[in-house]
Design an enzyme around this catalytic site. Structure first.
Site, mmCIF file in Angstrom:
data_model
loop_
_atom_site.group_PDB
_atom_site.id
_atom_site.type_symbol
_atom_site.label_atom_id
_atom_site.label_comp_id
_atom_site.label_asym_id
_atom_site.label_seq_id
_atom_site.Cartn_x
_atom_site.Cartn_y
_atom_site.Cartn_z
ATOM 1 N N ASP A 223 -7.376 98.903 -58.279
ATOM 2 C CA ASP A 223 -6.146 98.227 -57.842
ATOM 3 C C ASP A 223 -5.147 98.119 -58.989
ATOM 4 O O ASP A 223 -4.457 97.120 -59.146
ATOM 5 C CB ASP A 223 -6.466 96.843 -57.277
ATOM 6 C CG ASP A 223 -5.341 96.284 -56.408
ATOM 7 O OD1 ASP A 223 -4.522 97.081 -55.924
ATOM 8 O OD2 ASP A 223 -5.280 95.060 -56.220
ATOM 9 N N ASP B 122 -9.193 100.484 -83.731
ATOM 10 C CA ASP B 122 -9.817 101.148 -82.577
ATOM 11 C C ASP B 122 -9.036 102.421 -82.239
ATOM 12 O O ASP B 122 -8.302 102.488 -81.262
ATOM 13 C CB ASP B 122 -9.833 100.183 -81.388
ATOM 14 C CG ASP B 122 -10.501 100.777 -80.157
ATOM 15 O OD1 ASP B 122 -11.289 101.744 -80.302
ATOM 16 O OD2 ASP B 122 -10.226 100.289 -79.045
ATOM 17 N N ASN C 82 -9.895 105.363 -81.081
ATOM 18 C CA ASN C 82 -10.168 106.101 -79.837
ATOM 19 C C ASN C 82 -9.957 105.231 -78.592
ATOM 20 O O ASN C 82 -10.218 105.672 -77.470
ATOM 21 C CB ASN C 82 -11.586 106.674 -79.840
ATOM 22 C CG ASN C 82 -12.662 105.597 -79.776
ATOM 23 O OD1 ASN C 82 -12.351 104.405 -79.924
ATOM 24 N ND2 ASN C 82 -13.890 105.994 -79.574
#
Length: 636
Positions: free
Chosen positions: A162, A360, A362
């Protein structure tokens, strides 16, 4: 929680051995039947919808503002009420800086009360509707963070189903890297290769395979392509006068970049959309693969380069704290996890979030050994040995998964006295002191552990508690930990540890001397780079520096607008406009949770005495600001 057990479970996991208990912040997100107003002071109504009402509240222990979503059980059937529980059990175990933080859920026989962080920047949909098409640079940042959430969820075996601009919240600063993905009401667990059958979601965002009721997790990637198209152009790639026409357009798979707006968009951005909107699901990239697209890669590299240049010292401070972190005591681990989960203010975590995202690379919501190595090289010009990396992971990665979770990074980065103040420590102590006698004993610990499953047999559990938890800091030898013992525990390691000065040497020593293990004896001269000052290592430094970071800031006046679409007629084709003759409205919800009617300061209604049970509002309080009070349900 034992690492060999599934991470998402309705029932608490059972620990297979009596030798270890692994805590994380998500385990303290509880479902409870306590009185909600014992813990929260309700200030005002925020909005209402088909599912219920949302209130602004203050958490009494931390003073933090939070949102309370109240769901009336009587309005929904048993299946829909089960969906509320399912959503809670999914979200409480999610651990990502761009996912809405859930604190706890209260329940009585009439209502559910879901407690979350509150974000005052509104929905992304409203931002598009107000400003038209987004700048390409802002869109890339936004899509990178949305796909990071999707990638994280998919790796945990969860498909959202959704995704849409209404389910993406912005903070009051409107920084797109700090967006929050919400509403897992239609989310589902899946196993690799599993096919889902129910066609759910909003018409504009459904993938063709969802319409055919045979699909996998890549339906979320298709939706990301639709969202990206809308952000850049201000209108939807698949349109129609009603749901049936929209679905027919989706089934055809045909869309064009034929509007003049696309002449101003790079080929990389258009190629990214085409990749995400690959009709054949088998040839469509995964979320992880989509994140490696040059359009996002270039954005990420440019952002990191600027970040290192402007905020390198702030990131160093956070890495200082992480490498200096040491919590071998199980009670200390549990305490830090509790504080990170329940007591930290989102404003305090903002700086930590920025650093986590910078490391982070990746975008999977975890920090790998390679990413930690890269961080040290980029921010310290230091190459860590494998032994040094292993030392960091042994200290920080409580769960032993081989990758540092977001909450683990928060716990390690917050390990400073300005965050572990007396108020927080007292609140944590009271959380463990279940009987309120001023001491933590074996019975108290046993009740805490009951939330995480049993620890072997009763005898092995008692031995574990007495030796591994109580015994480490029971200075009086009476099987109890006082608050004085507890506070001392939080600022030192186990009893034997102070004798080993090297392992408790500060990170500043360790980095400046070129090793994570400073030797005992006189301090050598620090190996500082020319012009480099000795770092303070305070999280406050991170917060102060980050407040002025603007590389991902799209909140400047007019930065999200396009002069070609000042009238916003393009976006009217997606959601509808008061000026549109057809008033063609895009369906905003397909679940039982309708769009919330938001209130501002002028239109917000006063609280009224219209609720029963735990939400019975006293009329005399309503006129003076709306303190939420309850009456004993036995009197109803």
């Amino acid at each position: 929680m034992s690492s060999n057990l599934p991470e998402l479970s309705l029932a608490p996991p059972t620990l297979a051995a009596a030798t270890t208990v692994k805590f994380n912040a998500g385990q303290f997100v509880s479902r409870r039947k306590d009185k909600v107003s014992k813990h929260y002071q309700i200030k005002s109504a925020l909005g209402s919808g088909g599912y219920g009402d949302v209130f602004l509240a203050t958490h009494k222990q931390s003073g933090a503002e939070r949102a309370i979503k109240v769901i009336d059980k009587s309005k929904w059937n048993s299946r829909e009420n089960e969906a509320v529980i399912n959503e809670f059990n999914i979200v409480k175990d999610l651990d990502h800086p761009n996912l809405l933080k859930m604190y706890e859920m209260f329940e009585d026989h009439r209502h559910y009360y879901i407690i979350t962080d509150i974000y005052k920047g509104g929905e992304l949909f409203d931002e598009i509707e107000a400003n038209g098409a987004f700048a390409e640079e802002d869109t890339a940042v936004l899509m990178m963070n949305v796909l990071s959430c999707v990638n994280y969820c998919h790796k945990k075996g969860i498909v959202h189903r959704d995704l849409k601009p209404e389910n993406i919240l912005l903070t009051s600063s409107k920084k797109l890297d700090d967006l929050k993905l919400i509403d897992f009401g239609l989310a589902s667990y899946f196993k690799p290769g599993q096919r889902l059958k129910d066609s759910v979601g909003s018409a504009y965002y459904k993938a063709p395979e969802v319409l055919n009721e045979d699909y996998g997790e890549k339906c979320d990637v298709w939706t990301c392509g639709v969202i990206c198209f809308i952000l850049l152009a201000g209108y939807a790639p698949f349109d129609g006068d009603d749901d049936q026409q929209i679905e027919d357009e989706i089934r055809s798979g045909d869309f064009e970049f034929d509007d003049p707006i696309w002449d101003m968009i790079s080929e990389d951005a258009k190629d990214f959309i085409e990749e995400c909107l690959t009709y054949n699901e088998k040839h469509r990239p995964t979320a992880a693969e989509a994140l490696t697209h040059p359009w996002l890669e270039n954005t990420r590299k440019a952002g990191k380069k600027n970040f290192v240049k402007k905020e390198g010292d702030s990131i160093q401070n956070s890495l200082n704290n992480m490498a200096n972190f040491h919590a071998s005591s199980k009670l200390k681990q549990a305490t830090l996890a509790f504080i990170a989960s329940q007591l930290l203010l989102k404003e305090e975590k903002h700086a930590i979030d920025e650093v986590f995202r910078a490391l982070d690379t990746n975008c999977d919501g975890k920090l790998t050994p390679d990413e930690i190595k890269d961080g040290y090289r980029d921010f310290f010009d230091k190459e860590l040995s494998q032994e040094e990396v292993d030392t960091i992971f042994k200290r920080v990665n409580f769960r032993g998964t081989g990758a540092i979770d977001y909450s683990e990074f928060v716990v390690a980065s917050m390990f400073e006295k300005n965050l572990l103040d007396d108020a927080r420590l007292e609140a944590a102590f009271k959380n463990f002191d279940k009987d309120g006698d001023g001491f933590i004993d074996a019975d108290n610990i046993r009740k805490v552990l009951s939330n995480f499953g049993s620890v072997g047999s009763k005898d092995s559990m008692d031995d574990y508690i007495n030796t591994k938890i109580i015994g480490e800091f029971d200075e009086g030898g009476n099987g109890q930990i006082s608050f004085t013992d507890f506070k001392r525990m939080m600022f030192q390691t186990v009893k034997e540890q102070p004798k080993r000065r090297g392992r408790r040497g500060s990170f500043l020593e360790a980095v400046d001397h070129g090793s994570l293990e400073a030797a005992d004896g006189p301090e050598p001269e620090p190996l500082l780079r020319p012009g480099q000052k000795k770092r303070s290592g305070s999280i406050k430094d991170v917060t102060g520096a980050m407040e002025y970071m603007t590389i991902f800031d799209s909140a400047k006046e007019g930065s999200g607008s396009n002069p070609l679409f000042a009238s916003r007629q393009r976006f009217a084709s997606v959601r509808g406009s008061a000026n549109s003759q057809k008033k063609k409205l895009m369906p905003t919800r397909t679940t039982t949770r309708d769009t919330v009617k938001a209130y501002d300061e002028k239109t917000r209604p006063p609280l009224t005495a219209s609720y029963s049970g735990d939400l019975k509002l006293l009329a005399k309080k309503a006129s003076s600001g709306g303190l939420l009070e309850e009456e004993d349900e036995d009197s109803d």
